[in-house]
Write an enzyme that holds these catalytic residues in place. Structure first.
Site, PDB file in Angstrom:
ATOM      1  N   ASP A 556       0.865  -1.184   0.000  1.00 58.56           N
ATOM      2  CA  ASP A 556       0.000   0.000   0.000  1.00 58.56           C
ATOM      3  C   ASP A 556       0.905   1.239   0.000  1.00 58.56           C
ATOM      4  O   ASP A 556       2.122   1.122   0.164  1.00 58.56           O
ATOM      5  CB  ASP A 556      -0.854  -0.061   1.272  1.00 58.56           C
ATOM      6  CG  ASP A 556      -2.068   0.865   1.208  1.00 58.56           C
ATOM      7  OD1 ASP A 556      -2.246   1.554   0.202  1.00 58.56           O
ATOM      8  OD2 ASP A 556      -2.823   0.887   2.202  1.00 58.56           O
ATOM      9  N   GLU A 559       2.655   5.176  -3.827  1.00 62.93           N
ATOM     10  CA  GLU A 559       2.624   6.219  -4.892  1.00 62.93           C
ATOM     11  C   GLU A 559       3.937   6.987  -4.988  1.00 62.93           C
ATOM     12  O   GLU A 559       4.284   7.371  -6.112  1.00 62.93           O
ATOM     13  CB  GLU A 559       1.456   7.173  -4.628  1.00 62.93           C
ATOM     14  CG  GLU A 559       0.091   6.532  -4.769  1.00 62.93           C
ATOM     15  CD  GLU A 559      -0.286   5.607  -3.609  1.00 62.93           C
ATOM     16  OE1 GLU A 559       0.303   5.801  -2.528  1.00 62.93           O
ATOM     17  OE2 GLU A 559      -1.118   4.727  -3.801  1.00 62.93           O
ATOM     18  N   ASP A 633      -9.243   3.729  -1.728  1.00 65.09           N
ATOM     19  CA  ASP A 633     -10.145   4.022  -0.616  1.00 65.09           C
ATOM     20  C   ASP A 633     -11.473   4.593  -1.085  1.00 65.09           C
ATOM     21  O   ASP A 633     -11.702   5.800  -1.045  1.00 65.09           O
ATOM     22  CB  ASP A 633      -9.451   4.981   0.351  1.00 65.09           C
ATOM     23  CG  ASP A 633      -8.192   4.356   0.922  1.00 65.09           C
ATOM     24  OD1 ASP A 633      -8.032   3.121   0.795  1.00 65.09           O
ATOM     25  OD2 ASP A 633      -7.364   5.082   1.494  1.00 65.09           O
TER      26      ASP A 633
END
Ligand code: NAG
Ligand code: NAG
Length: 977
Positions: A556, A559, A633
């Site tokens: 996760d 980015e 999300d």
């Protein structure tokens, strides 16, 4: 999971301090749109839009400053080399931009433009920067894994002072028509222009220039470079040398260096792709007007808190691959650039005959691609089918890895299962309620203080016994491992990261320090091969104690998410391995981390070689080789449920089909009907995971009262029954890049009415047509029928009164999922409900034959051990089933002779697996007199009873062959004549 946010949890304390500064200033609760740039706030985007506007305002009077030098054009072995000269002033000063156009064996063409001064490193960097001087040229190294062989058959069709034409591709049906002044390239198929580069003259490559320290000049006066042939707005210097946004200043040591180009799709009305965005699959126009966006589609991987729907805003991943669709033709482009990128889209009617405006007018789609730095590097695909385009694209960037078989089952996640006892209890409850699942997930709270590779030992006292309990029913555990490493002494991972020098550096060359879940953190620089090697060592069973063979990983925040960074990510002037600025590589960053984890999981002890399973949030072209993605999300709302299907379809047609959305919605608490509908939809996502925010109420399916519990259980069992069909669809994705769930334009590229339909899809080549219900209180579904075939309800065998191009309405009360079966297909199923996919591995099969209008049907089954790479050496079974007139046949696909394969243990055991039942939907009435048919296999004939059911009350006739007994891996046939 998740983003910077407030909550009552202990870790929120430090965030609060930090948050006071940035969050309270913008008190918006929903998406902080203001945290992210608009084009207007991104210097290079603004300059290039202004450039385009200026060019457009000049009309045909505009002279593009980009010209090819005819005398320097050379063509050899499928590659053209030349110099593009960019005129930079009226005195004849120019900049040399080396151009390569290569023609690849696959029929793909590649156009690359670089900058000579920078190739030669003959530039000065400001602020004593240690960054590389070249334009970033290593995106290819990460994204591309094949298909670059040049086609030596490509030939010059004609050449003159004005340009050169090259024919290439299958049957020499393609042509690249390069004009020199201005520089344009038209790509033609069968003599007709399909794709044209620099069609409108928006090409703009901001060349390197020294910063001239000037005396202060009056407002609005031009720069000191003299008059240039560039339009004035692109000379807006205010963001050339540094740029500030949200309190962060980017030092921009190389000054302005953007690359931009317009690409026109001639005669194409629809364009798709360039995920990840919310909004319709058929991309909208972006320069304002009724129903259009005002902003370009943005690609700058970001951790967007509570993202909004129907928006061109950037999200977590980027795939700069676009395809255009018109009736019977698909083409595409791949803009290989890893920097921040914006794409404007407009559509315009073009009259074939200027005197007959409107009549016979075709629509052109104009696109404008704008990247902050790097090479201009474009691949052009001329189709003509959607399958051809995706095949060519995945020849370059790779196809979906064959998944771990469990990974296509159901995943149960929440932030967080708080202890090993909690996990064991959830596991027991699923069993108690006979609900199947394969994987339970641990979010960040399982760690000791967000230190990855450690356990919160009060709560997870005995992870091994937890893993063993899961393993008893073939279940798996996924633990989260993120790229930010807590900056604290005595934590071996942090100590090693620092001592080995494997962290991302700031602009001064020191280890970059930022804030994320653990507080002060460093980031592994997975661009560095030494970092991948080190990362691999951390996952060894002996090193990451408490993990077992059934532990897999979730990446996760890659980015990367940096809570206190500009736009919640790293400063662009950070430095990566090889001296590349973060600016150059940002969109690839997430993929490099995913790759490191994938590499680590390939072998966690000596001699082991297994398929990894790694879920990623951030991605780029090529990430499909490494695992699955999810849409981040989302929220527990009907709107988000509706938004998920177009997003998943967009992933599928962009080469990364192993995609899903958080079932139930991450933020918030879904009402019961919403949760039920979401499981019904999720049962048809390639990646199927339920997930919930830490503040959300517990919502494991067994907690729900009836009827919702049974409705969800039924959806899960449907998924499990169809796993053989899903696995076969993954196999096809692995072979040629085809999507796992397929939109209408992809399966029916002649049916224009289906081109903008993005709320229904086919599952692989099964003929199953699914339209999830995504609206509250809706009890019917209108399904678009793309052809003249027969369609039947999956559950009732009801024959639907369908007509090509029309919608058919089916009942869909809460307990039912609109699923149709298209005539002409055969798909495999396993009908015995079990606790997990592993427990079904050697179950017998049911084959469903849906007889089409012409009395025929065909289908496939692909199966292997679902865990190792032994399939690469023939350890698999791949059958083709056909019903041709009156004979049903099962044979090895492609006429493969499997007899020479030395059977490993899986194949030996699988040899005993049989066909239990064959169901023939729409069985011919003449079968009604038969009580028995003969099955022939290996020379033996065995009678089997046939149970025929007449058509009745709208339900099609069907026949069931029970207790077939033929081995699924053997060839067999059934004679109905
Ligand atoms: C520069 O451009 C301005 C505005 O177009 C013009 O008035 C001026 O004469 C030009 N100067 C030179 C040196 O060409
Ligand atoms: C991961 O990255 C390494 C290093 O660039 C590369 O050799 C390897 O092929 C990548 N793996 C995959 C599956 O793309």
């Amino acid at each position: 999971m998740a983003t910077l946010r407030f909550s009552s949890r202990p870790w929120a304390a430090f965030l609060f301090v930090l948050g006071l500064i940035c969050v309270l200033l913008s008190p918006a609760v929903a998406v902080k749109e203001n945290d992210f740039k608009k084009c207007e706030q991104s210097g290079f985007c603004k300059r290039n839009r202004a450039y385009a506007d200026n060019v457009a305002s000049h009309g045909s009077a505009w002279a593009s400053p980009y010209k090819v030098l005819p005398e320097q054009v050379s063509f050899k072995d499928g590659s053209l080399n030349a110099i593009v000269l960019k005129a930079i002033d009226d005195q004849g000063a120019t900049v040399e931009l080396p151009l390569t156009v290569s023609f690849l064996k696959s029929g793909t063409a590649r156009v690359t433009v670089d900058e000579k001064l920078r190739q030669q490193k003959s530039i000065e960097l400001r602020h004593g920067s240690q960054a590389r001087k070249e334009r970033y040229n290593e995106a290819e190294g990460w994204a591309i894994v094949g298909g670059l062989d040049v086609d030596s058959e490509a030939t010059i069709a004609s050449q003159g002072d004005a340009g050169i034409k090259i024919t290439y591709g299958p049957n020499a049906a393609f042509e690249a028509d390069i004009t020199y002044s201005p520089f344009t390239v038209a790509f033609k198929r069968d003599g007709v222009t399909q794709v044209k580069l620099n069609d409108r003259g928006f090409m703009n490559m901001e060349h390197w220039r020294p910063k001239l320290e000037k005396t202060t000049k009056p407002e609005g006066e031009e720069s000191g470079e003299g008059n240039t042939s560039e339009p004035a707005p692109s000379n807006d210097e205010s963001t050339w040398w540094d740029e500030t946004f949200g309190g962060n200043t980017d030092s921009k040591p190389r000054g302005p260096e953007s690359v931009a180009l317009d690409i026109t799709f001639h005669g194409y009305e629809h364009v798709y792709g360039i995920p990840e965005h919310t909004g319709p699959m058929s991309l909208r126009e972006t320069r304002g007007g009724e129903g259009n966006f005002e902003e370009p589609y943005r690609l700058y991987n970001s951790d967007v808190f509570e993202y909004i729907l129907n928006s061109p805003m950037t999200l977590y991943g980027a795939i700069p691959f676009m395809q255009a669709q018109r009736k019977d033709s698909t083409v595409g482009v791949f803009w290989l650039n890893a920097a921040e990128t914006w794409v404007d889209i407009t559509k315009a009617k073009e009259a074939k005959n200027p005197l007959a405006l409107g009549i016979g007018a075709k629509t052109n789609t104009h696109t404008h691609w704008i990247s902050e730095s790097g090479l201009m590097d474009i691949f052009v695909f001329l189709g003509p089918s959607p399958r051809d385009v995706l095949k060519s694209y995945t020849e370059l960037t790779g196809t979906t890895a064959m998944p771990q078989e469990f990974a296509i089952g159901y995943h149960q996640c929440r932030w967080n299962y708080v202890s090993d006892d909690d996990v064991k209890e959830v596991d027991r409850k699923f069993d108690k309620f006979n609900i199947p699942y394969d994987v339970i997930w641990l979010d960040i709270e399982y760690t000791d203080d967000k230190k990855y590779f450690t356990w919160q030992s009060d709560m997870f006292k005995d992870p091994i016994s937890m893993g063993e309990q899961l393993d008893a029913h073939g279940r798996k555990l996924v633990t989260i491992i993120d790229p930010h490493i807590k900056n604290v002494g005595g934590y071996h991972v942090s100590d090693e990261l620092k001592s080995k020098g494997l962290a991302v550096k700031n602009k001064e060359g020191k280890d970059f320090d930022g804030w994320c879940w653990p507080g002060s953190s460093h980031w592994i620089d997975a661009f560095n091969p030494a970092a991948i090697e080190w990362w691999t060592s951390l996952f060894k069973y002996a090193s990451f104690k408490g993990t077992m063979k059934n532990t897999f990983v979730w990446n996760d925040m890659n980015e990367p998410s940096v809570f206190n960074g500009p736009e919640v990510t790293m400063p662009k002037d950070n430095l990566h391995h090889g001296g590349w600025e973060h600016r150059d590589v940002h969109n690839i960053n997430g993929m490099t981390f995913h790759n490191a984890t994938y590499t680590a999981l390939l072998s966690r002890e000596k001699g082991e070689l297994r398929r990894p399973f790694v879920l990623t949030r951030s991605f780029y072209s090529g990430s499909q080789r490494l695992g699955a993605m999810w849409t981040g999300d989302n929220q527990a709302s009907w709107e988000h449920l509706g938004a998920a299907v177009p997003m998943i379809l967009a992933q599928g047609i962009s080469g990364f089909p192993f995609a899903g959305a958080d079932v139930g919605g991450f933020f918030g608490n879904p009402e019961l009907d919403l949760q039920a509908r979401w499981f019904q939809a999720g049962a048809f996502y390639p990646f199927f995971r339920g997930h919930a925010h830490i503040d959300a109420r517990r919502r494991e399916p067994y907690l729900l009262a009836e009827p919702h519990r049974s409705i969800i259980t039924a959806a899960l069992r449907l998924r499990y029954a169809l796993l053989p069909a899903w696995y076969t669809a993954f196999f096809h994705a692995n072979q040629d890049g085809s999507p796992i769930v397929r939109p209408m334009y992809w399966t029916h590229p002649s049916e224009e009415a289906g081109f903008d339909i993005d709320d229904q899809f086919f599952v692989g080549s099964t003929g199953l047509l699914v339209k999830p219900v995504v609206e509250k209180d809706k009890t019917s579904a209108d399904i678009f029928i793309p052809d003249d075939e027969l369609y039947f309800d999956y559950f009732t065998y009801k024959k639907l009164a369908t007509h090509k191009g029309k919608h058919v309405t089916v009942d869909a009360p809460l307990e039912s999922i609109p699923v149709l079966m298209r005539g002409g297909h055969i798909f495999p199923r396993r009908d015995i409900p079990r606790r997990s996919s592993q427990l079904m591995k050697f179950d017998d099969y049911t084959l469903v034959v849906v007889i089409g209008k012409d009395g025929k049907a065909e289908g496939e089954l692909y199966v292997d051990d679902g865990d190792s790479f032994d399939y690469e050496s023939g350890q698999f079974v791949h059958k083709t089933f056909t019903l041709d007139g009156s004979t049903f046949t099962s044979a090895n696909a492609g006429g493969r002779d499997a007899s020479s394969v030395k059977k490993g243990s899986w194949l030996k055991q699988f040899d005993n697996v049989a066909v239990d039942k064959i169901i023939f939907v729409n069985a011919p009435s003449k079968w009604s007199s038969k009580k028995e048919v003969e099955i022939e296999s290996g020379g033996n004939k065995t009678p089997v009873s046939l149970d025929f059911h007449k058509a009745e009350g709208g339900r099609a006739a069907f026949a069931v062959l029970g207790r077939v007994g033929a081995k699924i891996s053997a060839d067999f046939s059934v004679d109905f004549s």
